[in-house]
Design a protein around this motif. Structure first.
Motif, short mmCIF file in Angstrom:
data_model
loop_
_atom_site.label_atom_id
_atom_site.label_comp_id
_atom_site.label_asym_id
_atom_site.label_seq_id
_atom_site.Cartn_x
_atom_site.Cartn_y
_atom_site.Cartn_z
N ARG A 207 60.44 95.15 -4.56
CA ARG A 207 61.10 93.96 -5.04
C ARG A 207 62.64 94.49 -5.10
NH1 ARG A 207 58.31 92.74 -10.87
NH2 ARG A 207 56.17 92.37 -10.13
N PRO A 208 63.55 93.24 -4.96
CA PRO A 208 64.92 93.45 -4.96
C PRO A 208 65.21 94.06 -6.07
CG PRO A 208 64.45 91.40 -4.19
CD PRO A 208 63.26 91.92 -4.69
N GLY A 209 66.11 94.97 -6.41
CA GLY A 209 66.58 95.91 -7.50
C GLY A 209 65.67 97.18 -7.83
N ASP A 210 64.56 97.30 -6.85
CA ASP A 210 63.72 98.46 -7.17
C ASP A 210 64.71 99.74 -6.62
OD1 ASP A 210 61.52 97.08 -8.21
OD2 ASP A 210 60.43 97.05 -6.51
N VAL A 211 64.35 100.87 -7.07
CA VAL A 211 64.94 102.11 -6.55
C VAL A 211 63.85 102.89 -5.82
CG1 VAL A 211 66.68 104.11 -7.14
CG2 VAL A 211 66.94 101.81 -8.10
N LEU A 212 64.15 103.48 -4.86
CA LEU A 212 63.31 104.21 -3.95
C LEU A 212 63.68 105.75 -3.90
CD1 LEU A 212 62.50 101.97 -1.16
CD2 LEU A 212 61.04 102.46 -3.09
N VAL A 213 63.07 106.71 -4.23
CA VAL A 213 63.53 108.25 -4.28
C VAL A 213 62.23 109.07 -3.65
CG1 VAL A 213 63.98 109.99 -5.99
CG2 VAL A 213 64.63 107.75 -6.45
N PRO A 214 62.59 109.78 -2.69
CA PRO A 214 61.56 110.73 -2.12
C PRO A 214 61.35 111.77 -3.23
CG PRO A 214 63.53 110.26 -0.54
CD PRO A 214 64.01 109.83 -1.92
N ALA A 215 59.97 112.03 -3.11
CA ALA A 215 59.44 112.99 -4.10
C ALA A 215 59.83 114.36 -3.51
CB ALA A 215 57.87 112.99 -4.15
N LEU A 216 59.97 114.64 -2.14
CA LEU A 216 60.73 116.01 -1.90
C LEU A 216 61.91 115.91 -1.25
CD1 LEU A 216 57.54 116.78 0.58
CD2 LEU A 216 57.94 117.50 -1.96
N GLY A 217 62.68 116.97 -1.39
CA GLY A 217 64.29 116.83 -1.14
C GLY A 217 65.02 116.34 -2.32
N GLY A 218 66.15 116.10 -2.10
CA GLY A 218 67.19 115.55 -3.10
C GLY A 218 68.09 114.96 -2.60
N GLY A 219 69.01 114.17 -3.56
CA GLY A 219 70.29 113.57 -3.26
C GLY A 219 69.85 112.28 -2.28
N VAL A 220 68.78 111.73 -2.40
CA VAL A 220 68.52 110.62 -1.91
C VAL A 220 67.99 109.47 -2.84
CG1 VAL A 220 67.20 109.35 0.12
CG2 VAL A 220 68.27 111.71 0.44
N ALA A 221 68.43 108.37 -2.75
CA ALA A 221 67.91 107.29 -3.65
C ALA A 221 68.65 105.90 -3.20
CB ALA A 221 68.38 107.18 -5.07
N ARG A 222 67.87 105.01 -2.71
CA ARG A 222 67.90 103.75 -2.06
C ARG A 222 67.79 102.41 -3.05
NH1 ARG A 222 66.07 102.83 3.96
NH2 ARG A 222 67.54 101.15 3.55
N VAL A 223 68.38 101.53 -3.30
CA VAL A 223 68.20 100.32 -3.91
C VAL A 223 67.66 99.30 -2.82
CG1 VAL A 223 69.36 98.40 -5.38
CG2 VAL A 223 70.05 100.80 -5.65
N VAL A 224 66.72 98.68 -3.34
CA VAL A 224 66.10 97.66 -2.27
C VAL A 224 66.85 96.27 -2.67
CG1 VAL A 224 64.18 95.98 -1.95
CG2 VAL A 224 63.71 98.41 -2.59
N ASP B 236 71.13 99.46 -15.03
CA ASP B 236 71.63 98.81 -13.61
C ASP B 236 70.93 99.55 -12.55
OD1 ASP B 236 73.70 97.11 -12.26
OD2 ASP B 236 74.23 99.28 -11.48
N PRO B 237 70.32 98.93 -11.56
CA PRO B 237 69.80 99.67 -10.46
C PRO B 237 70.80 100.47 -9.75
CG PRO B 237 69.31 97.41 -10.34
CD PRO B 237 70.29 97.40 -11.44
N GLU B 238 72.07 99.87 -9.44
CA GLU B 238 72.97 101.15 -8.62
C GLU B 238 73.38 102.19 -9.56
OE1 GLU B 238 73.76 100.79 -5.63
OE2 GLU B 238 73.35 98.85 -4.85
N PHE B 239 73.47 101.93 -10.81
CA PHE B 239 74.05 103.09 -11.56
C PHE B 239 72.75 104.09 -11.42
CE2 PHE B 239 72.86 104.84 -15.94
CZ PHE B 239 74.06 105.61 -15.94
N LEU B 240 71.44 103.65 -11.63
CA LEU B 240 70.43 104.52 -11.43
C LEU B 240 70.36 105.16 -10.28
CD1 LEU B 240 67.85 105.42 -12.90
CD2 LEU B 240 66.52 103.63 -11.90
N ALA B 241 70.38 104.47 -9.07
CA ALA B 241 70.35 105.42 -7.73
C ALA B 241 71.47 106.05 -7.67
CB ALA B 241 70.39 104.21 -6.77
N GLY B 242 72.63 105.87 -8.25
CA GLY B 242 73.87 106.79 -7.98
C GLY B 242 73.53 108.14 -8.66
N GLN B 243 72.92 108.19 -9.89
CA GLN B 243 72.74 109.14 -10.76
C GLN B 243 71.62 109.81 -9.97
OE1 GLN B 243 74.20 110.29 -13.52
NE2 GLN B 243 75.41 108.60 -13.92
N PHE B 244 70.86 109.54 -9.24
CA PHE B 244 69.86 110.13 -8.61
C PHE B 244 70.30 110.83 -7.29
CE2 PHE B 244 66.28 108.28 -11.06
CZ PHE B 244 65.50 109.22 -11.07
#
Length: 767
Positions: free
Chosen positions: A633-650, A676-684
């Protein structure tokens, strides 16, 4: 054998999410740290229950992870003089009972230990015999009486399977929103077994190098839909797992216990309703020296054999009937011995596909064998894959495709396909390959389109498909027969034509200028230089923090993990032309890392699809229903389980909305009024937030997402930080697009100047 689980300092560090040096410091500084109970002075071991209690008392561990508790019980049951994976076979038998007869397990679990100790072994043996047949049940070598540790393990395995099938990763007690009251999520025994096998493979990476699912699916797709398939070097069974469970799957492995684990894995990934005994058979023994299927042939043979074996049986196999015309592979060409072994077990007209090192195509010692494969018409294709397609990940392997000759078949053409170029690899910082470095959808489409067109022409007598410079070429076998008989595609495939014409180059240059101009000044991303302003100070390292797990428990955040993901297939139409499919899009972890739209679509029910072992999913459930039905859904945050430093807001209205989750993805759904979704993604994307929650395997970094710490901030300050994070992310994305376009432009200019299709520009005038 210890009577209770023990852990080493390395395992304690894994539990607490710290380095080993921190454990050494705790031992020196804290007098109440548990004393060693075993091991050696250099590598002591500690009682797991004492360590877990101390970590909880110190606030360093809220609860011992369920997988860790299961693993430590398995370690307790391991015989120091026996096979290290033997307890995994018992665990797999318990999960098989849970998978095939959950009602029977529920009845047994209610029994007291004194009765369960004898009743459970009988149930395991009967379930194994009904599923695998008498020979398969005998291969498990199950005990007739279980001890207290084994009974504890059985109950924990049931909980692990329930957690694997639960909608929220790592929290089996959290019900899916919208699920009926009192309902229980379906246990995922296959997902639980995959977790154990992954842990075992990581701990024994030098002995086990499983073929990744994407490469296994490519070989299976090349084979088509065979009725019977053999893998003579089965390992943990990834190649057989990529095939539909309706196929007769046969295998052999030199390690008996590894073969048993593969057998259980295949059974667990077969739908529970399929009647037994299943069409699966695995035999023990070295396939070259002790062929488990002498004289038997199969419609297809798939294999990634061991490489560079010096003692493969050269001396004792001089007169083996598998060598055509008595042509014995040289001592240093063990891979060619495997090629001939696979071909000998392929019925006329059937197909064999092998993953081989590139040197097999060029070594002078193997020239005579390669020449015989060309003369007989058996060798049909050699495909150069990009580095990272399969282990060893730093080597660009070759895929050899052979057809066992039929009487009267005079087809003598070979498809040479070069997919080793950078166009099939994800742009990186130069780090050595891995399967996350390969553009699998593009690679799969290119290989399958070329192979299927070529193979159809060979079988139907049609004209061969036209060559594609830079990608593939069909050559007559006689043209490859020379003093070297070099089969490397890179040597024979003509280079791609450079980007043509001044108009196209001008367009590329203009687009690059436009992107660079849109970047703006990097200084615009810098904070206000005035000291003590903005929310950054409030979120300093000494400020209060909260973990993702705590946010989930408070209801501010929903957390879903895809595990093996939904069954998926590449987004291509039935004609194989790569046109986007209609249907539910599926996001893969590679899509999220590369910033691409979904590259796959949901496979039909019952299909193995593009994700091996995804049958049943592993917890990708959500408010819309059962496991595997979660949609972004819009506002979801996607994070890969492997690796790091990647997070995307839908984003709203983009291609990511409404997608299902592929393998190894976390989806976080925050309450926008509190988080906030963008805050959450930025922290990831922040190194500081994720480094303490990362665990390291031999080649990957895995994120324990529930332990990621975030600063506690009011929603207004979160949104201010989120807006800044979004600007930085947009800047980075534009910069990556510009870098990719610059590489295309500079390569086109270089190729054009090198081939003479572009004139040399005039030197710049001196000022």
């Amino acid at each position: 054998m210890p009577d209770r689980p023990e852990v080493t300092a390395v395992e304690i560090a894994r539990l607490a999410g710290v380095g080993r040096a921190a454990v050494s410091n705790w031992r020196r500084r804290h007098a109440d740290f548990p004393r060693p109970v075993g091991g050696t002075d250099a590598s002591p071991t500690f009682a797991l229950d004492e360590v877990a209690g101390w970590l909880r008392a110190q606030g360093k561990l809220a609860e011992l992870p369920l997988l860790e508790r299961v693993w430590q019980l398995l370690e307790t049951l391991r015989d120091p003089d026996g096979h290290p994976a033997a307890p995994l076979a018992e665990a797999g038998a318990v999960l098989l009972l849970l998978h095939r007869e959950p009602e029977r397990w529920a009845a047994l679990a209610a029994e007291p230990d004194t009765r369960l100790a004898t009743a459970l072994p009988r149930a395991l043996a009967e379930a194994a015999a009904a599923t695998l047949g008498p020979d398969g049940a005998a291969a498990l070598r199950l005990p007739g009486l279980l001890g207290s540790t084994q009974l504890d393990l059985a109950r924990l395995l049931a909980r692990l399977a329930a957690a694997a099938g639960a909608p929220v990763a790592g929290a089996s007690t959290v019900a899916a929103a919208g699920a009926p009251a009192g309902s229980t999520p379906a246990a995922d025994a296959a997902g639980a077994f995959e977790q154990l096998l992954t842990r075992y493979a990581e701990a024994n990476s030098r002995q086990l190098s499983p073929t990744p699912p994407e490469a296994a699916e490519l070989l299976a797709a090349v084979a088509g839909v065979p009725a019977t398939v053999l893998d003579p070097a089965t390992g943990l069974g990834p190649l057989l797992l990529a095939l539909p469970p309706t196929a007769g799957r046969y295998g052999q492995d030199a390690d008996r216990v590894t073969g048993v684990l593969a057998l259980l894995r295949l059974a667990l990934h077969t739908p529970a309703g399929d009647p037994g005994p299943l069409p699966v058979e695995l035999r023990a023994g070295d396939a070259l020296r002790a062929d488990g299927y002498p004289g038997d042939t199969f419609e297809a043979v798939l294999c990634q054999p061991p490489y560079n074996e010096r003692e493969w049986g050269y001396d004792e196999l001089q007169f083996d009937t598998r060598w055509p015309g008595g042509l014995v592979p040289p001592r240093g060409e063990s891979e060619l011995a495997w090629v001939l072994h696979c071909l000998a077990h392929t019925r006329p007209g059937g197909l064999a596909a092998l993953l081989l090192p590139p040197t097999v195509a060029t070594r002078r010692a193997g020239r005579r064998v390669r020449a015989e494969l060309l003369r007989s018409g058996a060798l049909r294709a050699v495909v150069a894959l990009p580095a990272g397609a399969a282990p060893p990940y730093g080597v660009p392997l070759h895929l050899w495709v052979l057809r066992a000759p039929r009487p009267g078949d005079d087809f003598r053409q070979v498809l040479l396909l070069d997919a080793s170029s950078a166009s099939f690899a994800v742009a990186s910082d130069g780090a050595e390959g891995g399967r996350d470095k390969v553009r699998w959808p593009e690679l799969r489409r290119t290989v399958l389109n070329a192979w299927r067109a070529f193979d159809l022409a060979a079988r139907e007598g049609l004209p061969l498909p036209p060559d594609r410079p830079g990608v593939h070429r069909a050559m007559a076998a006689i043209d490859l027969l020379d003093d070297e008989t070099d089969l490397s595609p890179t040597r024979h495939v003509p280079p791609a034509s450079p980007v043509g014409g001044a108009a196209e180059l001008s367009h590329l240059s203009g687009r690059l200028t436009e992107l660079l101009g849109g970047l703006g000044e990097p200084s615009a991303l810098l904070p206000d230089p005035a000291p003590g302003t903005g929310p950054v100070g409030a979120a300093g390292p000494t400020g209060p923090v909260v973990t993702v797990g705590e946010l989930v428990r408070s209801g501010v955040l929903e957390l879903y993990s895809s595990g093996a993901g939904v069954p998926a297939r590449p987004a291509a139409d039935a004609s194989g032309q790569g046109t986007a499919d209609s249907g539910t899009p599926v996001l893969t972890d590679q899509d999220v890392v590369a910033g691409n739209p979904p590259s796959a679509v949901l496979a039909p029910a019952g299909a193995t699809g593009g994700t091996a072992g995804a049958t049943g999913g592993t917890g990708a459930a959500g408010p819309v229903g059962a496991a595997g039905e979660l949609r972004t859904r819009p506002g979801d945050v996607l994070v890969p389980a492997l690796g790091g430093g990647v997070a995307r807001v839908v984003p709203a209205g983009g291609p990511l909305v409404g997608a299902a989750l592929g393998r190894q993805l976390h989806l976080l759904r925050p309450d926008p009024a509190a988080l906030d979704p963008e805050f959450l993604a930025g922290q990831f994307r922040s190194t500081a937030s994720t480094r303490r929650a990362a665990s390291h395997a031999s080649t990957t970094v895995r994120l324990d997402i529930r332990r990621v710490e975030l600063p506690r901030l009011p929603i207004t300050e979160q949104r201010a930080l989120g807006a800044a994070f979004a600007r930085i992310a947009a800047f980075d994305a534009t910069l990556q697009q510009a870098a990719a376009l610059a590489r295309t432009l500079t390569q086109a200019l270089t190729d054009g100047l090198a081939t003479g299709t572009l004139p040399a520009p005039a030197p710049p005038a001196e000022s």
